[in-house]
Design a protein around this motif. Sequence first.
Motif, PDB file in Angstrom:
ATOM      1  N   PRO B 154     109.392  38.611 -67.945  1.00 34.82           N
ATOM      2  CA  PRO B 154     108.567  37.694 -68.756  1.00 34.82           C
ATOM      3  C   PRO B 154     109.080  36.259 -68.818  1.00 34.82           C
ATOM      4  CG  PRO B 154     109.732  39.271 -70.164  1.00 34.82           C
ATOM      5  CD  PRO B 154     109.927  39.739 -68.761  1.00 34.82           C
ATOM      6  N   LEU B 155     110.397  36.062 -68.813  1.00 37.32           N
ATOM      7  CA  LEU B 155     110.913  34.699 -68.973  1.00 37.32           C
ATOM      8  C   LEU B 155     110.376  33.773 -67.883  1.00 37.32           C
ATOM      9  CD1 LEU B 155     112.802  32.903 -70.697  1.00 37.32           C
ATOM     10  CD2 LEU B 155     114.587  33.347 -69.010  1.00 37.32           C
ATOM     11  N   MET B 156     110.379  34.255 -66.649  1.00 40.15           N
ATOM     12  CA  MET B 156     109.912  33.442 -65.523  1.00 40.15           C
ATOM     13  C   MET B 156     108.473  32.959 -65.739  1.00 40.15           C
ATOM     14  SD  MET B 156     110.383  32.072 -62.579  1.00 40.15           S
ATOM     15  CE  MET B 156     111.890  32.720 -61.847  1.00 40.15           C
ATOM     16  N   PHE B 157     107.624  33.862 -66.234  1.00 37.41           N
ATOM     17  CA  PHE B 157     106.206  33.520 -66.379  1.00 37.41           C
ATOM     18  C   PHE B 157     105.959  32.710 -67.652  1.00 37.41           C
ATOM     19  CE2 PHE B 157     106.607  36.918 -63.408  1.00 37.41           C
ATOM     20  CZ  PHE B 157     105.680  36.606 -62.428  1.00 37.41           C
ATOM     21  N   ARG B 158     106.821  32.895 -68.650  1.00 42.16           N
ATOM     22  CA  ARG B 158     106.712  32.126 -69.881  1.00 42.16           C
ATOM     23  C   ARG B 158     107.142  30.680 -69.648  1.00 42.16           C
ATOM     24  NH1 ARG B 158     110.274  34.922 -73.416  1.00 42.16           N
ATOM     25  NH2 ARG B 158     108.880  36.699 -73.219  1.00 42.16           N
ATOM     26  N   GLU B 159     108.159  30.504 -68.814  1.00 40.79           N
ATOM     27  CA  GLU B 159     108.707  29.171 -68.561  1.00 40.79           C
ATOM     28  C   GLU B 159     107.846  28.348 -67.602  1.00 40.79           C
ATOM     29  OE1 GLU B 159     111.780  27.495 -69.376  1.00 40.79           O
ATOM     30  OE2 GLU B 159     111.738  28.872 -71.080  1.00 40.79           O
TER      31      GLU B 159
END
Lengths: 218, 218
Positions: B154-159
């Motif tokens: 999720p972090l990759m897509f949130r950022e």
Amino acid sequence: MEIKVIRNILEANDLVAAGIRERIGEAGAVMVNIMGSPGSGKTLLLERTLEEFQGRSRIGVIEGDIRTSIDAERLKRFDCPIVQINTEPFGGDCHLPANAVGKALEGLDLGGLDLVLVENVGNLVCPAEFDIGENRKVVVLSLTEGEDKPLKYPLMFRESHAMVLSKLDLLPHLDIDIDQVRKNARSVNPNLKIFPLSAKTGEGIKAWIGWLNGELKK
Amino acid sequence: MEIKVIRNILEANDLVAAGIRERIGEAGAVMVNIMGSPGSGKTLLLERTLEEFQGRSRIGVIEGDIRTSIDAERLKRFDCPIVQINTEPFGGDCHLPANAVGKALEGLDLGGLDLVLVENVGNLVCPAEFDIGENRKVVVLSLTEGEDKPLKYPLMFRESHAMVLSKLDLLPHLDIDIDQVRKNARSVNPNLKIFPLSAKTGEGIKAWIGWLNGELKK
């Protein structure tokens, strides 16, 4: 200072990993660490592998993910114990550390197993750096990823005993030279066993299962 | 202690990144950080992007890899400055750190550029954790990787500000529901711009180029 701390983390990890390897050996089991990029087909390979081994060998599965238990859910239909590790509480770790695997093993009845299959976090870099006490490392490389990956991520291919070349069914639609993939992989690791296969159609699965079966303790 | 050291590394990185962002802003340029799994199609996207912008905007490229300059070599045919960063001397880093990007920028004539495209190390985890001073983050997700990746990483897509869904030409041969990919990505980041495209056939490239062009300083 930075280097010293990293060294300590790796040393501490190796110590825990050595203990795990001993426990697994004493139980007469074998542990295989399955690594590869996100979406390379690790879970589907696990599904096919569990199908093939069903009724023949007793398998336990450890599923590693930063978050979610999507992969573990996919495997629930099989009659085998599954433990999910989420690395998010550890800071979203990009690999499984040995201590998490050690903890997961407590959830499996090791004495009753022939084989422990570990699906590592999807990543072609970090998991290769961390010993988790496995007996064999396997890298799954999707044919969609291109010929150059063994050259660009050499540690993963150098550390692995076997490479599964997945998604063989897509080969007619890709601009990839499968012989070049082999050549690149062998230039990094001349002893690498290579299994091109499609977990979707079943093509090539037999050779993979044969190898895995040969690694079990008799 | 471990946590303290990691925090220091991230804080130090953020400080360097902030300085880089200032330099780029003063030069009137924009920097875009392109991330994604190994083999997701980042380099091919760069090739198509450079073709489209040729003669219109002045672009510099920073190529990040653990080892080799294979990607940089692929871009040599374009009339633009390219700097290759190999992270192997830094321990095979699984992401570009800001200080390496700062050093690479010295090799580009920033004053003469409108856009700096950075291809990060192939990895869906670590690059999302490190600010490199970019103005926009883009994640390239190949349709071969499956619907669940935004949920699992999720972090990759949130950022990210934008997601390129690559290898659209393979869609007829895949068991993937492209609407589900969108849904999963938007559940993690409702503002994410999404560009399904095939860098091979050119389908969808115009929308991507339109967005990128809109991000440039006029």
